[in-house]
Enzyme design. Structure first.
Site, PDB file in Angstrom:
ATOM      1  N   GLU A  54      -1.718   5.787  -2.914  1.00  0.00           N
ATOM      2  CA  GLU A  54      -0.688   5.808  -1.885  1.00  0.00           C
ATOM      3  C   GLU A  54       0.433   6.769  -2.259  1.00  0.00           C
ATOM      4  O   GLU A  54       0.479   7.289  -3.377  1.00  0.00           O
ATOM      5  CB  GLU A  54      -0.132   4.397  -1.661  1.00  0.00           C
ATOM      6  CG  GLU A  54       0.462   3.761  -2.903  1.00  0.00           C
ATOM      7  CD  GLU A  54       0.722   2.266  -2.743  1.00  0.00           C
ATOM      8  OE1 GLU A  54       0.366   1.687  -1.705  1.00  0.00           O
ATOM      9  OE2 GLU A  54       1.279   1.668  -3.677  1.00  0.00           O
ATOM     10  N   ARG A  80      -1.647  -8.435  -8.170  1.00  0.00           N
ATOM     11  CA  ARG A  80      -0.282  -8.777  -8.545  1.00  0.00           C
ATOM     12  C   ARG A  80      -0.250  -9.126 -10.031  1.00  0.00           C
ATOM     13  O   ARG A  80      -0.957 -10.019 -10.483  1.00  0.00           O
ATOM     14  CB  ARG A  80       0.193  -9.941  -7.679  1.00  0.00           C
ATOM     15  CG  ARG A  80       1.687 -10.182  -7.682  1.00  0.00           C
ATOM     16  CD  ARG A  80       2.065 -11.330  -6.750  1.00  0.00           C
ATOM     17  NE  ARG A  80       1.763 -11.038  -5.359  1.00  0.00           N
ATOM     18  CZ  ARG A  80       1.013 -11.804  -4.581  1.00  0.00           C
ATOM     19  NH1 ARG A  80       0.466 -12.909  -5.046  1.00  0.00           N
ATOM     20  NH2 ARG A  80       0.795 -11.470  -3.332  1.00  0.00           N
TER      21      ARG A  80
END
Length: 319
Positions: free
Chosen positions: A118, A194
């Site tokens: 990204e 995470r």
């Protein structure tokens, strides 16, 4: 098809770390904090004729491979392989990491997702973000530090502000700091591992996250915008190219011959075919097709480059 472009309806996504700047896009008396606004995704609704009210993933097969572009079609088929978002961070986002295509297509094959590289373009706010490690660490050392919180001191934190472009390749440990509003372009994937969440109680994904994490310091690429006609190339990678357009009056914007172009209004005012574009509204322009815009605005564009096109850009924007 002769249809040059489709307008896409933004989709608001609540997040525990979200802020107030994206709540205008949902109709609630007391809206919960919106962390993400999904501007271009294959589940988004089309808001322009002749496909108004239909989901993009239903429309793309009717438009066909030629409209989407030969490069994205050959790599990904008849899907939109990029996801465009706005993110409003009122609090720290979790420290996290994303897998690359190889890991996603093997370990996570059942998910149907690709890897996740990204990039961010900061729109508002001055804050800091986590980008990789300060020093090399073993997997075992980082694992223990994430469990007891001591790893926070070994995460590299970097100050950022409006106009900054940050490339985040798969495998880079990262987190956004409070106060930032930004544009994000990413591969179409929801694979997020995470690693640390400040005691919020949400699930961690340490085993997979540590498998894909880069365990040595990773510098942020230093990029210099490259002028190309009436636009600037901000970043060029095999996953996507990020462009910036500054509109002053009228302009015709054309998608590459081999790929669609996602064009997002991020500042100012612009109109297309007699309709005023909203802040954050995104046009999906067919490969090789043109749209005429008018107004005074800043827009960001994203597309999938061919290998030849990627090689044509200077080293100052290639990552």
């Amino acid at each position: 098809m002769k249809i040059p472009a489709l307008a896409l309806e933004p989709r608001a996504v609540p997040r525990v770390w979200g802020g107030p700047r994206l709540t205008r896009f949902i109709a609630q008396e007391k809206p919960e904090p919106i962390g993400e606004l999904w501007l271009a995704y294959d589940e988004n609704l089309v808001s322009s004729p002749p496909f108004t009210g239909r989901r993009l993933k239903e429309v793309l097969p009717e438009l066909g491979p030629e409209w989407l572009g030969s490069v994205p079609y050959e790599r990904y088929g008849l899907e939109l392989p990029l996801l465009i978002k706005f993110l409003d961070a009122a609090e720290w986002l979790s420290v996290q990491v994303h897998p690359d295509d190889s890991y996603a297509h093997t370990v996570e094959a059942a998910s149907g997702f690709h890897g996740k590289t990204e990039a961010w373009y900061v729109l508002e706010g001055k804050s800091e973000l986590v980008y990789g490690l300060k020093r090399p660490m073993t997997r075992e050392e980082l694992h223990q530090g994430l469990l007891d919180g001591s790893a926070w001191e070994n995460l590299r934190r970097v100050d950022v502000g409006p106009g900054d472009v940050i490339f985040v390749p798969a495998g880079t440990i990262h987190a956004l700091g409070p106060g930032l509003l930004l544009y994000e372009v990413q591969q179409r994937s929801d694979l997020t591992y995470r690693l640390y969440d400040y005691g919020r109680g949400r699930q961690l994904h340490l085993e997979k996250g540590l498998e894909v994490s880069k365990l040595e310091p990773t510098p942020i690429p230093k990029l210099q915008p490259y002028p190309e006609g009436h636009k600037e190339i901000l970043l060029a990678s095999s996953a996507f190219v990020l462009e910036r357009y500054r509109l002053e009056g009228t302009a015709t914007i054309q998608a590459p011959q081999e790929s669609f172009l996602l064009l997002t209004l991020v500042r100012g005012q612009a109109s297309w075919e007699g309709r005023t574009l909203r802040w954050g509204e995104t046009l999906l322009i067919g490969a090789g097709k043109k749209v005429a815009l008018s107004g005074r605005a800043e827009l960001l564009g994203a597309f999938i480059p061919s290998e030849q096109q990627l090689r044509s850009y200077p080293a100052s924007v290639r990552v």
